[in-house]
Design a protein around this motif. Structure first.
Motif, PDB file in Angstrom:
ATOM      1  N   ASN A 235      54.696  43.851  39.006  1.00 25.41           N
ATOM      2  CA  ASN A 235      54.064  44.572  40.611  1.00 25.41           C
ATOM      3  C   ASN A 235      54.488  44.187  41.747  1.00 25.41           C
ATOM      4  O   ASN A 235      53.162  44.727  43.064  1.00 25.41           O
ATOM      5  CB  ASN A 235      52.247  45.317  40.020  1.00 25.41           C
ATOM      6  CG  ASN A 235      51.480  43.568  40.419  1.00 25.41           C
ATOM      7  OD1 ASN A 235      51.131  43.336  38.515  1.00 25.41           O
ATOM      8  ND2 ASN A 235      51.109  43.312  40.946  1.00 25.41           N
ATOM      9  N   LEU A 236      55.239  42.809  42.139  1.00 31.09           N
ATOM     10  CA  LEU A 236      55.735  43.161  43.307  1.00 31.09           C
ATOM     11  C   LEU A 236      55.686  43.168  44.456  1.00 31.09           C
ATOM     12  O   LEU A 236      55.927  43.256  45.111  1.00 31.09           O
ATOM     13  CB  LEU A 236      56.005  41.511  43.184  1.00 31.09           C
ATOM     14  CG  LEU A 236      56.037  40.038  42.340  1.00 31.09           C
ATOM     15  CD1 LEU A 236      57.413  39.088  42.334  1.00 31.09           C
ATOM     16  CD2 LEU A 236      54.655  39.174  43.072  1.00 31.09           C
ATOM     17  N   GLY A 237      56.911  44.503  43.745  1.00 30.00           N
ATOM     18  CA  GLY A 237      57.062  45.408  44.686  1.00 30.00           C
ATOM     19  C   GLY A 237      56.558  46.495  44.357  1.00 30.00           C
ATOM     20  O   GLY A 237      57.050  47.881  45.241  1.00 30.00           O
ATOM     21  N   ILE A 238      55.025  46.922  44.102  1.00 29.23           N
ATOM     22  CA  ILE A 238      54.300  48.315  44.471  1.00 29.23           C
ATOM     23  C   ILE A 238      53.170  47.928  44.748  1.00 29.23           C
ATOM     24  O   ILE A 238      52.933  49.490  44.827  1.00 29.23           O
ATOM     25  CB  ILE A 238      54.570  48.466  42.651  1.00 29.23           C
ATOM     26  CG1 ILE A 238      53.856  48.125  42.244  1.00 29.23           C
ATOM     27  CG2 ILE A 238      55.538  48.844  41.657  1.00 29.23           C
ATOM     28  CD1 ILE A 238      53.707  48.255  40.410  1.00 29.23           C
ATOM     29  N   SER A 239      52.673  47.053  45.461  1.00 27.40           N
ATOM     30  CA  SER A 239      51.742  47.177  45.580  1.00 27.40           C
ATOM     31  C   SER A 239      51.138  45.869  46.804  1.00 27.40           C
ATOM     32  O   SER A 239      51.877  44.605  46.303  1.00 27.40           O
ATOM     33  CB  SER A 239      50.550  46.825  44.667  1.00 27.40           C
ATOM     34  OG  SER A 239      50.948  45.611  44.116  1.00 27.40           O
ATOM     35  N   THR A 240      50.119  45.864  47.447  1.00 31.15           N
ATOM     36  CA  THR A 240      49.691  45.095  48.563  1.00 31.15           C
ATOM     37  C   THR A 240      48.920  43.447  47.871  1.00 31.15           C
ATOM     38  O   THR A 240      49.090  44.500  46.478  1.00 31.15           O
ATOM     39  CB  THR A 240      48.176  45.223  48.962  1.00 31.15           C
ATOM     40  OG1 THR A 240      47.777  45.986  48.707  1.00 31.15           O
ATOM     41  CG2 THR A 240      49.793  46.657  49.982  1.00 31.15           C
ATOM     42  N   THR A 241      48.638  42.589  47.911  1.00 25.90           N
ATOM     43  CA  THR A 241      48.249  41.869  47.407  1.00 25.90           C
ATOM     44  C   THR A 241      46.715  42.040  46.911  1.00 25.90           C
ATOM     45  O   THR A 241      46.206  41.791  46.244  1.00 25.90           O
ATOM     46  CB  THR A 241      48.436  40.356  47.874  1.00 25.90           C
ATOM     47  OG1 THR A 241      49.473  40.007  47.816  1.00 25.90           O
ATOM     48  CG2 THR A 241      47.170  39.047  47.711  1.00 25.90           C
ATOM     49  N   ALA A 242      45.766  42.945  48.278  1.00 26.98           N
ATOM     50  CA  ALA A 242      44.443  43.356  47.996  1.00 26.98           C
ATOM     51  C   ALA A 242      44.459  44.148  47.007  1.00 26.98           C
ATOM     52  O   ALA A 242      43.477  43.833  46.078  1.00 26.98           O
ATOM     53  CB  ALA A 242      44.348  44.035  49.797  1.00 26.98           C
ATOM     54  N   ALA A 243      45.025  44.141  46.780  1.00 28.27           N
ATOM     55  CA  ALA A 243      45.358  45.572  45.439  1.00 28.27           C
ATOM     56  C   ALA A 243      45.229  45.114  44.066  1.00 28.27           C
ATOM     57  O   ALA A 243      44.099  45.102  43.125  1.00 28.27           O
ATOM     58  CB  ALA A 243      46.140  46.565  45.351  1.00 28.27           C
ATOM     59  N   HIS A 244      46.496  44.347  44.161  1.00 27.07           N
ATOM     60  CA  HIS A 244      46.326  43.306  43.178  1.00 27.07           C
ATOM     61  C   HIS A 244      45.173  42.346  42.791  1.00 27.07           C
ATOM     62  O   HIS A 244      44.633  42.501  41.844  1.00 27.07           O
ATOM     63  CB  HIS A 244      47.714  42.293  43.061  1.00 27.07           C
ATOM     64  CG  HIS A 244      47.534  40.840  42.390  1.00 27.07           C
ATOM     65  ND1 HIS A 244      48.628  40.981  40.860  1.00 27.07           N
ATOM     66  CD2 HIS A 244      46.832  39.548  42.070  1.00 27.07           C
ATOM     67  CE1 HIS A 244      48.310  39.887  40.124  1.00 27.07           C
ATOM     68  NE2 HIS A 244      47.158  39.388  41.138  1.00 27.07           N
ATOM     69  N   LYS A 245      44.616  41.857  43.661  1.00 29.22           N
ATOM     70  CA  LYS A 245      43.121  41.119  43.433  1.00 29.22           C
ATOM     71  C   LYS A 245      41.747  42.429  43.426  1.00 29.22           C
ATOM     72  O   LYS A 245      41.563  41.807  42.410  1.00 29.22           O
ATOM     73  CB  LYS A 245      42.799  40.379  45.353  1.00 29.22           C
ATOM     74  CG  LYS A 245      41.500  39.699  44.406  1.00 29.22           C
ATOM     75  CD  LYS A 245      41.233  39.392  45.871  1.00 29.22           C
ATOM     76  CE  LYS A 245      40.424  37.949  45.646  1.00 29.22           C
ATOM     77  NZ  LYS A 245      39.698  37.331  46.927  1.00 29.22           N
ATOM     78  N   ASN A 246      41.714  43.149  44.209  1.00 31.81           N
ATOM     79  CA  ASN A 246      41.280  43.921  42.973  1.00 31.81           C
ATOM     80  C   ASN A 246      41.163  44.798  41.602  1.00 31.81           C
ATOM     81  O   ASN A 246      40.240  44.959  40.487  1.00 31.81           O
ATOM     82  CB  ASN A 246      41.011  45.701  44.099  1.00 31.81           C
ATOM     83  CG  ASN A 246      40.172  46.634  43.880  1.00 31.81           C
ATOM     84  OD1 ASN A 246      38.971  46.377  43.415  1.00 31.81           O
ATOM     85  ND2 ASN A 246      40.634  47.682  43.099  1.00 31.81           N
ATOM     86  N   GLU A 247      42.451  44.895  41.516  1.00 31.19           N
ATOM     87  CA  GLU A 247      43.042  45.334  40.225  1.00 31.19           C
ATOM     88  C   GLU A 247      42.502  43.839  38.731  1.00 31.19           C
ATOM     89  O   GLU A 247      42.133  43.992  37.770  1.00 31.19           O
ATOM     90  CB  GLU A 247      44.143  45.493  39.683  1.00 31.19           C
ATOM     91  CG  GLU A 247      44.508  46.457  38.256  1.00 31.19           C
ATOM     92  CD  GLU A 247      44.306  47.479  38.092  1.00 31.19           C
ATOM     93  OE1 GLU A 247      43.537  48.470  36.666  1.00 31.19           O
ATOM     94  OE2 GLU A 247      43.287  48.188  39.189  1.00 31.19           O
ATOM     95  N   TYR A 248      42.646  42.805  39.518  1.00 33.49           N
ATOM     96  CA  TYR A 248      42.396  41.645  38.528  1.00 33.49           C
ATOM     97  C   TYR A 248      40.964  41.810  38.489  1.00 33.49           C
ATOM     98  O   TYR A 248      40.989  41.929  37.042  1.00 33.49           O
ATOM     99  CB  TYR A 248      43.085  40.065  39.109  1.00 33.49           C
ATOM    100  CG  TYR A 248      43.846  39.236  38.652  1.00 33.49           C
ATOM    101  CD1 TYR A 248      45.069  39.179  38.244  1.00 33.49           C
ATOM    102  CD2 TYR A 248      42.908  38.864  37.596  1.00 33.49           C
ATOM    103  CE1 TYR A 248      45.683  38.529  37.562  1.00 33.49           C
ATOM    104  CE2 TYR A 248      42.663  37.593  36.596  1.00 33.49           C
ATOM    105  CZ  TYR A 248      45.125  37.198  36.522  1.00 33.49           C
ATOM    106  OH  TYR A 248      45.703  36.711  35.782  1.00 33.49           O
TER     107      TYR A 248
END
Length: 350
Positions: A235-248
């Motif tokens: 998901n490196l090229g499809i989302s922000t790091t903030a979105a990554h953290k929220n999903e994690y």
């Protein structure tokens, strides 16, 4: 020839231009619907009528493949979603579904740990090493200015039996671990190409009846002592790091609610080789490190730990060692032992 046959032949002949016209019109319509282009094709049409949800950071990216299936469009560039096995065992490599629209970037965007480095903490047992930040102009990530370290703890060294009650969750890197690690006693819920936003919804697990189910459904049936998670590179090229953290956070909350006694290990996403990382404006180690920092923040040194497996797999520049990788992203089969040995020397025993 009878008059009837002659009449039929003339009728067919007279209709021929009509058929040709209809056929030509159909070809034009199909070309319009399925052709590429920023403002054309069925993807554009579906987006305009509101069927497709669009990325919060790139309105040209969407869930079109979720609706129509990943095989709907012709892919000009080969994706790396497969398990490639060569005759030479050392050349076996698990491949991810990573779409590469690589763009040359400023090679000065890189880690710099040689000056001003120091160890900091986020208030728990989780620590980071800082470095001089680089200028980054990306919708997907920023330079965090620090690298997350393995959570501080008195780790034990164990043998393979430690993983009898262990579960590994992840993408094709974890699939490679399943294939080449020798940990046949462990359980694996993994799928090549898996990204963080599909981890909970895709049927990547197998229940006690042998049916494919979601991770949550499988975790309701069976309790594990240790759960290892590695997710984020797809998901490196499809989302922000903030979105990554929220999903994690959602993933950890779900797992903890179903596995209250499990020790959770957040594994660092394994870095790419420096050469591979330098080619792309988003498929690079700076972006990956930003995601790793976000994930590591959830480690508390009590029941959630962050393991920087890169310590055993990377060179002094923090790139995946070129001699143990065939594609810049994945490891040779024989090299998975390095990963396993790292886990065996970073065990939490209670």
């Amino acid at each position: 020839m009878s008059k009837k046959d002659d009449k039929t032949k003339k009728k067919r002949k007279s209709l021929m231009p009509i058929f040709v016209g209809i056929g030509t019109f159909c070809i034009i319509v199909i070309a319009f619907l399925f052709g590429g282009g920023g403002n054309g094709g069925i993807k554009y049409i579906i987006q305009q009528v509101g069927i497709v949800k669009e990325s919060e950071v790139d309105r040209n990216k969407s869930n079109i493949e979720e609706i129509l299936g990943s095989g709907f469009f012709t892919v000009e560039q080969p994706t790396t979603e497969a398990i490639e096995v060569n005759s030479d065992t050392d050349s076996m490599v698990a491949m991810d579904d990573i779409d590469e629209d690589d763009v040359e970037v400023d090679t000065t965007v890189a880690y710099n740990t040689s000056s001003g480095a120091n160890i900091i903490s986020n208030g728990t047992a989780q620590q980071y090493v800082t470095y001089t930040k680089a200028n980054v102009n990306s919708p997907y990530f920023s330079d965090p200015g620090m690298i997350p370290l393995t959570t501080t703890y008195a780790y034990a060294t164990v043998d393979n039996s430690y993983f009898n009650d262990a579960l590994f969750i992840g993408d094709s890197r974890t699939e490679g671990l399943r294939l080449y690690s020798g940990l046949s006693n462990a359980t694996f819920y993994c799928k090549t190409g898996l990204n963080i936003f599909r981890l909970l919804s895709e049927p990547i697990a197998t229940n006690l009846s042998g049916q494919k189910v979601t991770v949550a459904e499988a975790l309701k049936e069976r309790q594990f002592g240790k759960i290892y998670i590695m997710i984020g590179i797809n998901n490196l090229g499809i989302s922000t790091t903030a979105a990554h953290k929220n999903e994690y956070q959602k993933i950890l909350t779900t797992i903890r609610s179903l596995q209250p006694n499990a020790i959770i290990f957040i594994e660092a996403n394994i870095n790419m080789t420096t050469a591979y990382s330098s080619k792309s404006d988003y498929m690079n180690n700076l972006n990956l490190n930003d995601k790793n920092c976000a994930s590591a923040a959830f480690a508390n040194g009590t029941d959630i730990f962050y393991l920087d497996v890169n310590e055993a797999l990377t060179d002094p520049d923090r790139g995946l060692r070129a001699d143990i990788s065939t594609d810049g992203i994945h490891m040779k089969a024989a090299s998975y032992s390095l990963w396993v040995n790292y886990l065996k020397t970073h065990a939490v025993v209670r």
